[in-house]
Design an enzyme around this catalytic site. Structure first.
Site, PDB file in Angstrom:
ATOM      1  CD  GLU A 182      -6.363   1.506  -4.079  1.00  0.00           C
ATOM      2  OE1 GLU A 182      -6.323   2.702  -3.119  1.00  0.00           O
ATOM      3  OE2 GLU A 182      -5.350   0.951  -4.020  1.00  0.00           O
TER       4      GLU A 182
ATOM      5  CG  HIS B 192      -7.231   2.818   1.111  1.00  0.00           C
ATOM      6  ND1 HIS B 192      -6.684   2.961   2.258  1.00  0.00           N
ATOM      7  CD2 HIS B 192      -6.655   1.977   0.076  1.00  0.00           C
ATOM      8  CE1 HIS B 192      -5.353   2.521   1.921  1.00  0.00           C
ATOM      9  NE2 HIS B 192      -5.389   2.081   0.726  1.00  0.00           N
TER      10      HIS B 192
ATOM     11  CB  CYS C 232      -0.847  -0.115   0.954  1.00  0.00           C
ATOM     12  SG  CYS C 232      -2.173   1.401   1.418  1.00  0.00           S
TER      13      CYS C 232
END
EC number: 3.5.1.88
Length: 150
Positions: free
Chosen positions: A131, A134, A88
């Site tokens: 993603e 996130h 990441c």
């Protein structure tokens, strides 16, 4: 276009849930361009808006098949399972094995405001899941495979 600074592990903002994008305007399009430039500069394959300090449901991905913009992404369906090593851009010093689906069907808006449905496999599917996590304040280290330990 500009390279934005990437928030690092420990930054509280990375643990917050992002808000839905309500309108696609010039500011958002500039953010999208900046996110791609930032991601490419850091040799990443995906970047979520919270990683550059913006709590909006927006991700950019390029796993080698061309740039993809996902605004307000929603995972509709998953199948299969595979454990693979992830990293990441917000946790540059760490990699770990994470179990993810091998197939993902997702819907989102593109940068023109059009609804798109994407069917992704393998690395692309993994990137969409990573993603999207996130946007919900979840980092890959929260999902490390049992063998990795937390």
């Amino acid at each position: 276009m500009a390279i934005r600074s990437i928030r690092k592990y420990g930054d509280e903002l990375l643990r917050k849930k992002s808000r839905k994008v309500e309108k696609i305007d010039k500011r958002l399009l500039t953010l999208i361009d900046d996110m791609f430039e930032t991601m490419y500069n850091a040799d990443g394959v995906g970047l979520a808006a919270p990683q550059v300090g913006i709590l909006k449901r927006l991700v950019v991905i390029d796993v080698g098949e061309g740039p993809v913009v996902l605004i307000n992404p929603e995972i509709l369906e998953t199948s299969g399972k595979a454990v693979d090593v992830e990293g990441c851009l917000s946790i540059p010093e760490r990699q770990g094995e994470v179990e993810r689906p091998t197939y993902v069907k997702a819907k989102a808006l593109n940068e023109k405001g059009e609804e798109i449905v994407i069917e992704a496999e393998d690395l692309f599917a993994r990137a969409i899941c990573h993603e999207t996590d996130h946007l919900n304040g979840v980092l890959f280290v929260d999902k490390l495979a049992e063998s990795e330990g937390n």
